[in-house]
Design a protein around this motif. Structure first.
Motif, PDB file in Angstrom:
ATOM      1  N   UNK A  60       0.841  -1.197   0.000  1.00 56.84           N
ATOM      2  CA  UNK A  60       0.000   0.000   0.000  1.00 56.84           C
ATOM      3  C   UNK A  60       0.873   1.244   0.000  1.00 56.84           C
ATOM      4  N   UNK A  61       0.453   2.229  -0.807  1.00 55.09           N
ATOM      5  CA  UNK A  61       1.217   3.470  -0.920  1.00 55.09           C
ATOM      6  C   UNK A  61       0.300   4.673  -0.715  1.00 55.09           C
ATOM      7  N   UNK A  62       0.874   5.763  -0.276  1.00 56.47           N
ATOM      8  CA  UNK A  62       0.135   7.010  -0.104  1.00 56.47           C
ATOM      9  C   UNK A  62       0.174   7.807  -1.400  1.00 56.47           C
ATOM     10  N   UNK A  63      -0.989   8.227  -1.856  1.00 52.76           N
ATOM     11  CA  UNK A  63      -1.094   9.060  -3.057  1.00 52.76           C
ATOM     12  C   UNK A  63      -1.670  10.407  -2.643  1.00 52.76           C
ATOM     13  N   UNK A  64      -0.928  11.468  -2.916  1.00 51.56           N
ATOM     14  CA  UNK A  64      -1.360  12.823  -2.583  1.00 51.56           C
ATOM     15  C   UNK A  64      -1.713  13.570  -3.863  1.00 51.56           C
ATOM     16  N   UNK A  65      -2.898  14.172  -3.879  1.00 56.76           N
ATOM     17  CA  UNK A  65      -3.354  14.926  -5.040  1.00 56.76           C
ATOM     18  C   UNK A  65      -3.177  16.423  -4.797  1.00 56.76           C
ATOM     19  N   UNK A  66      -2.516  17.066  -5.714  1.00 55.18           N
ATOM     20  CA  UNK A  66      -2.378  18.520  -5.683  1.00 55.18           C
ATOM     21  C   UNK A  66      -3.133  19.108  -6.881  1.00 55.18           C
ATOM     22  N   UNK A  67      -3.632  20.356  -6.776  1.00 56.77           N
ATOM     23  CA  UNK A  67      -3.441  21.316  -5.680  1.00 56.77           C
ATOM     24  C   UNK A  67      -4.508  21.234  -4.588  1.00 56.77           C
ATOM     25  N   UNK A  68      -5.240  20.104  -4.518  1.00 56.80           N
ATOM     26  CA  UNK A  68      -6.347  20.030  -3.560  1.00 56.80           C
ATOM     27  C   UNK A  68      -5.917  19.502  -2.193  1.00 56.80           C
TER      28      UNK A  68
ATOM     29  N   UNK B  92      -5.764   3.696 -15.212  1.00 53.25           N
ATOM     30  CA  UNK B  92      -4.881   2.596 -15.602  1.00 53.25           C
ATOM     31  C   UNK B  92      -3.669   2.489 -14.680  1.00 53.25           C
ATOM     32  N   UNK B  93      -3.468   3.471 -13.818  1.00 56.05           N
ATOM     33  CA  UNK B  93      -2.217   3.581 -13.058  1.00 56.05           C
ATOM     34  C   UNK B  93      -2.293   2.857 -11.721  1.00 56.05           C
ATOM     35  N   UNK B  94      -1.290   1.991 -11.466  1.00 57.77           N
ATOM     36  CA  UNK B  94      -1.102   1.326 -10.179  1.00 57.77           C
ATOM     37  C   UNK B  94       0.140   1.933  -9.518  1.00 57.77           C
ATOM     38  N   UNK B  95       0.054   2.302  -8.234  1.00 52.11           N
ATOM     39  CA  UNK B  95       1.216   2.920  -7.584  1.00 52.11           C
ATOM     40  C   UNK B  95       2.300   1.887  -7.259  1.00 52.11           C
ATOM     41  N   UNK B  96       3.550   2.263  -7.502  1.00 49.02           N
ATOM     42  CA  UNK B  96       4.667   1.410  -7.110  1.00 49.02           C
ATOM     43  C   UNK B  96       5.598   2.137  -6.153  1.00 49.02           C
ATOM     44  N   UNK B  97       5.119   3.256  -5.612  1.00 47.92           N
ATOM     45  CA  UNK B  97       5.793   4.008  -4.562  1.00 47.92           C
ATOM     46  C   UNK B  97       4.787   5.021  -4.057  1.00 47.92           C
ATOM     47  N   UNK B  98       5.115   5.750  -3.010  1.00 43.07           N
ATOM     48  CA  UNK B  98       4.283   6.892  -2.640  1.00 43.07           C
ATOM     49  C   UNK B  98       4.304   7.871  -3.802  1.00 43.07           C
ATOM     50  N   UNK B  99       3.179   8.551  -3.999  1.00 39.65           N
ATOM     51  CA  UNK B  99       3.033   9.401  -5.183  1.00 39.65           C
ATOM     52  C   UNK B  99       2.527  10.789  -4.814  1.00 39.65           C
ATOM     53  N   UNK B 100       2.944  11.756  -5.618  1.00 38.51           N
ATOM     54  CA  UNK B 100       2.350  13.088  -5.607  1.00 38.51           C
ATOM     55  C   UNK B 100       1.893  13.369  -7.024  1.00 38.51           C
ATOM     56  N   UNK B 101       0.594  13.615  -7.182  1.00 36.64           N
ATOM     57  CA  UNK B 101       0.006  13.755  -8.503  1.00 36.64           C
ATOM     58  C   UNK B 101      -0.697  15.095  -8.627  1.00 36.64           C
ATOM     59  N   UNK B 102      -0.446  15.775  -9.725  1.00 41.16           N
ATOM     60  CA  UNK B 102      -1.139  17.036 -10.001  1.00 41.16           C
ATOM     61  C   UNK B 102      -2.375  16.750 -10.834  1.00 41.16           C
ATOM     62  N   UNK B 103      -3.545  17.109 -10.290  1.00 38.24           N
ATOM     63  CA  UNK B 103      -4.804  16.971 -11.023  1.00 38.24           C
ATOM     64  C   UNK B 103      -4.946  18.150 -11.980  1.00 38.24           C
ATOM     65  N   UNK B 104      -5.117  17.845 -13.246  1.00 37.02           N
ATOM     66  CA  UNK B 104      -5.274  18.902 -14.241  1.00 37.02           C
ATOM     67  C   UNK B 104      -6.735  19.333 -14.329  1.00 37.02           C
TER      68      UNK B 104
END
Length: 334
Positions: free
Chosen positions: A4-12, A80-92
């Protein structure tokens, strides 16, 4: 189960936990986070986002939705994306008004209450859920094709939780629509349904005039929205432009008139005696609408119509953030 990995969505600033065995989009659904999405199958790019930090592994997807050069730059498809590490993702693409308002999808059993023809190639399907099934007007579900692991996505045309009503266009070779046209799906049959999904919903805080543009079975989610507005006695001004080929392809005309939605049907093919609007629905909108820079626009129908409508709306000054659309793509088999 994977790691399990932490996924953080920015800028929210939203964080969720995602197992490697599930996609980021599905994990968000389960936790009530309503991210922008469309097909959920890597075909439409509605969930395209940018990886600021971390790594993902992608299930099979269309390079039309995510070209190789964009993937190399760091773009990804959340469906389609599976996390393979903690992630920081920018929502467009995101909507802060609805992002926390998701209802976690679930799978329920339903029974077929009715199947009938609305036009020569659009069918009405009514399902009775075995339990209350909450959804927002404008959303859709996945219906499992009997005897297979496949599913097809259809928008509800109604509101409420005691029934699910659909308008389904039959395509030659369609694995689900073909069962409707052949009579293989009939009252009393059981169908498995998963949902709800979709962000083609009303933004309650917006005071803007509503402009609906649709065609074919794309009437379903728009009719759901119009019924909800009527039930809530909403005073928001609205107009609904609907494109069909011939007069025989029009339906629900009496109800649409009663919904006070400024309904304007238009026929793209010559029809003897037709006294209404003619031509492509986008041409009709362009001709009849004046300044539409201050509208919330909802567009639903076949992809070419949706794309043409979006281009028209943007050309007439409607901000991208106020254009909501749902492309009714097909998966009919040869």
């Amino acid at each position: 189960m994977g790691n399990t990995h932490t996924v953080r969505f920015e800028p929210v600033g939203i964080e969720i936990e995602v197992d490697e065995d599930e996609t980021i989009l599905n994990a968000a659904f389960k936790q009530g986070i309503m991210l922008m999405h469309g097909c959920k199958e890597g075909q439409c790019s509605a969930c395209k986002s940018f990886i600021l930090d971390g790594e993902v592994d992608l299930d099979r997807y269309s390079t039309f939705a995510l070209p190789d050069f964009e993937e190399a730059e760091g773009w990804t498809l959340l469906c389609r994306a599976h996390p393979y590490s903690d992630l920081e993702i920018e929502l467009i693409n995101y909507d802060e008004e609805i992002i926390h308002g998701g209802v976690p999808p679930r799978t329920i059993s339903t029974s077929v209450e009715a199947v009938s023809k609305l036009t020569g190639d659009i069918y009405f399907l009514k399902l009775k859920p075995a339990e209350d099934f909450e959804f927002k007007a404008g959303q859709y579900v996945d219906i499992q094709i009997p005897g297979t692991e496949l599913h097809r996505s259809f928008s509800m045309a109604n509101t409420g939780s005691d029934a699910l009503e659909f308008m389904i266009k039959h395509y030659e070779g369609g694995k689900f629509s073909g069962l409707l046209s052949s009579g293989a799906i009939k009252p009393g049959d059981e169908l498995s349904v998963t949902g709800p999904y979709g962000v083609f919903t009303l933004r309650p805080s917006s005071p803007r005039r509503l402009l609906f543009i649709g065609g074919g079975a794309g009437m379903a989610p728009i009719l759901s929205l119009l019924r909800a507005l009527k039930a809530d006695a909403s005073q928001r001004e609205r107009a609904y432009y609907y494109g069909a080929r011939t007069e025989a392809d029009l339906f629900h005309l009496e109800e649409l008139a009663a919904l006070d939605c400024g309904f304007v049907p238009a026929l793209s093919e010559d029809s003897n005696g037709w006294k209404g609007e003619s031509g492509l629905i986008t041409d009709v909108v362009s001709r009849l609408e004046g300044d539409i820079t201050e509208v919330d626009a909802y567009v639903c129908g076949p992809p070419p119509m949706v794309e043409a409508a979006i281009a028209l709306l943007e050309a007439k000054g409607v901000p991208e953030a106020h254009i909501y659309y749902d492309k009714f793509t097909t998966t009919a088999d040869e």
